[in-house]
Design an enzyme around this catalytic site. Sequence first.
Site: not given
Ligand code: AMP
Length: 281
Positions: A39, A150, A156
């Site tokens: 994040h 991400g 997504q």
């Molecule tokens: P989340 O809080 O899991 O909904 O993720 C929020 C954002 O962070 C989304 O755009 C995810 O794709 C991104 N994200 C989660 N894990 C990673 C990672 N390991 N590397 C890069 N982006 C990430």
Amino acid sequence: MGVKVVRTVQALRDAVAPRRREGARIGLVPTMGALHDGHVALVTHARSLADVTIATIFVNPTQFAANEDLSRYPRTEEADLARLSAAGADLAFVPSPAEMYPQGFSARIELDGPARAELEDRFRPGHFSGVATVCAKLFLQSGADVAIFGEKDWQQLAVVRAMARDLDIPIAIIGHPTVRETDGLALSSRNRYLNAEDRARAPTLHRVMTMIALQARQGEALPSLLEDGRRMIVAAGFVLDYLEARHADTLAPIITLDQAPARLLVAARTGSTRLIDNIAL
Ligand code: AMP
């Protein structure tokens, strides 16, 4: 200076409006909190593209199916805000469920295309409709010019990109490469649920995908590589949901790398934790 926290749509709009009048470019990083270095990388990327960086923290109930982990999803607001401050985010939008979905709320975006690729959608009915609806709201509430997502959640990213394009929301959707542990495991808020045994098993997914990508580029046939990969993942002790090669943008099935750009996507469960990942083919 710490990140400024706003909890209502009105407070968000009031905070953004003067900056927009100055001509500032607004960047948005939607998250569900429990923030990790992945994040933080998105926030850093947003800062390089925008003058004002907004991170949102909202565990969106409409993207969880009834049998999923909404109630046990980690909530670590204080630590998240400290991380956002350290990362240099300007604003944190942290709405309550009632702020996002007040009494009488009845809109929901219905999706086709990449949201019906028979990947995550097969195992999480209604998930992308919830994701698209909350993202559309966040885009319209913030008026952001650019949003960073991400690549970790590849389907997504494709769904959100298509939704913003199809609904003519004037926002650029930018993907950021997956941030990984040194053993290859993609960072995820859900990794904290892995016990020692599951944690030791978890990097298998990336290892198997890397092997398939290497051998596919050397000319080995994709279908048999995928079969081998599926066997290896199951042999390592996972319950496999899918391991598939797809066109990177449409997510349509592919059989050879001539149909590039191609992406390899996986979802598998170990213990009570479901892991997803993907890499370029
Ligand atoms: P989340 O809080 O899991 O909904 O993720 C929020 C954002 O962070 C989304 O755009 C995810 O794709 C991104 N994200 C989660 N894990 C990673 C990672 N390991 N590397 C890069 N982006 C990430």
